[in-house]
Design a protein around this motif. Sequence first.
Motif, short mmCIF file in Angstrom:
data_model
loop_
_atom_site.label_atom_id
_atom_site.label_comp_id
_atom_site.label_asym_id
_atom_site.label_seq_id
_atom_site.Cartn_x
_atom_site.Cartn_y
_atom_site.Cartn_z
N ARG A 177 0.84 -1.21 0.00
CA ARG A 177 0.00 0.00 0.00
C ARG A 177 0.87 1.25 0.00
N MET A 178 2.04 1.17 0.64
CA MET A 178 2.94 2.32 0.70
C MET A 178 3.85 2.38 -0.52
N GLY A 179 3.65 1.48 -1.47
CA GLY A 179 4.40 1.54 -2.74
C GLY A 179 5.79 0.95 -2.68
N CYS A 180 6.10 0.10 -1.68
CA CYS A 180 7.44 -0.49 -1.61
C CYS A 180 7.59 -1.59 -2.65
N ASP A 181 8.79 -1.67 -3.22
CA ASP A 181 9.11 -2.73 -4.17
C ASP A 181 9.61 -3.94 -3.37
N LEU A 182 8.87 -5.03 -3.41
CA LEU A 182 9.22 -6.19 -2.58
C LEU A 182 9.79 -7.33 -3.42
N SER A 183 10.20 -7.02 -4.66
CA SER A 183 10.63 -8.11 -5.55
C SER A 183 11.90 -8.81 -5.06
N ALA A 184 12.63 -8.19 -4.15
CA ALA A 184 13.85 -8.84 -3.63
C ALA A 184 13.51 -9.91 -2.59
N TYR A 185 12.21 -10.09 -2.31
CA TYR A 185 11.81 -11.04 -1.25
C TYR A 185 10.85 -12.08 -1.81
N PRO A 186 11.35 -12.94 -2.71
CA PRO A 186 10.45 -13.88 -3.41
C PRO A 186 9.72 -14.85 -2.50
N ARG A 187 10.39 -15.28 -1.45
CA ARG A 187 9.75 -16.26 -0.56
C ARG A 187 8.64 -15.57 0.27
N VAL A 188 8.91 -14.34 0.69
CA VAL A 188 7.89 -13.55 1.41
C VAL A 188 6.66 -13.39 0.51
N LEU A 189 6.92 -13.05 -0.76
CA LEU A 189 5.80 -12.81 -1.68
C LEU A 189 5.05 -14.10 -2.00
N ALA A 190 5.78 -15.22 -2.09
CA ALA A 190 5.11 -16.50 -2.38
C ALA A 190 4.15 -16.87 -1.25
#
Length: 214
Positions: A177-190
């Motif tokens: 929601r705050m617009g952070c790019d989380l692509s460096a955290y693939p396991r978190v996103l999965a």
Amino acid sequence: MIQLYSFFNSSTSYRVRIALALKGVEYRYTGVNIRVGEQSSDSYRELNPSKGVPYFIDEDGNRFSQSLAIIQYLDERYPQSPLLPEDKVEKARVMELSAAIACDMHPVNNLRVLGYLSKNFGVNDQQKSQWYTHWINEGFTAVETLLQRYGSGDYCFGNAPSLADCCLVPQVANAERMGCDLSAYPRVLAVYNHCQQQPAFQQAAPKSQPDFIG
Ligand SMILES: N[C@@H](CCC(=O)N[C@@H](CS)C(=O)NCC(=O)O)C(=O)O
């Protein structure tokens, strides 16, 4: 009936809503609009001296603030769909990951902290966003490493949700929601994406709450 004081977008309230939904426990929802300061009103402070959401009251009048304490209580009172493992090493791992989010990440980016930075130090919106992103990256770097080290399956730990998922999902939702790019955290996103498909997590989501503001 159980009563939960909550704000739709509050990640700490969202943690408790996930736990309640996973356990299939019904409750009455009372919205506390923290954007307009309702958490600081005299009547609410009398309830929760910490001036935050969530706040929980059960049918017997037992009452608590602090999302982790509330979830631990729910887990002991409603043992179905356990959120903390019995095994002491596994339990400590779930607590470790949960605390990385609840104790290291959330407090530094809480509304009152961001408000204090602008009010007392003249921090502007761009600097506030930099601050927010910094602590998100610090925290998720640690969480990603923990997941790679110990995680397996669809959830943080194996194939059943735990307290760690109750903490991870709201923190990711907030960061997105705050617009952070989380692509460096693939396991978190999965883990996040898997949880988003589950009915209990959908039921607990901000947009499903009675006080949702679009
Ligand atoms: N450690 C508490 C934090 C509660 C908390 O501060 N919640 C936030 C919403 S996520 C809040 O009410 N903030 C209001 C404020 O900062 O004034 C918990 O886990 O329940």
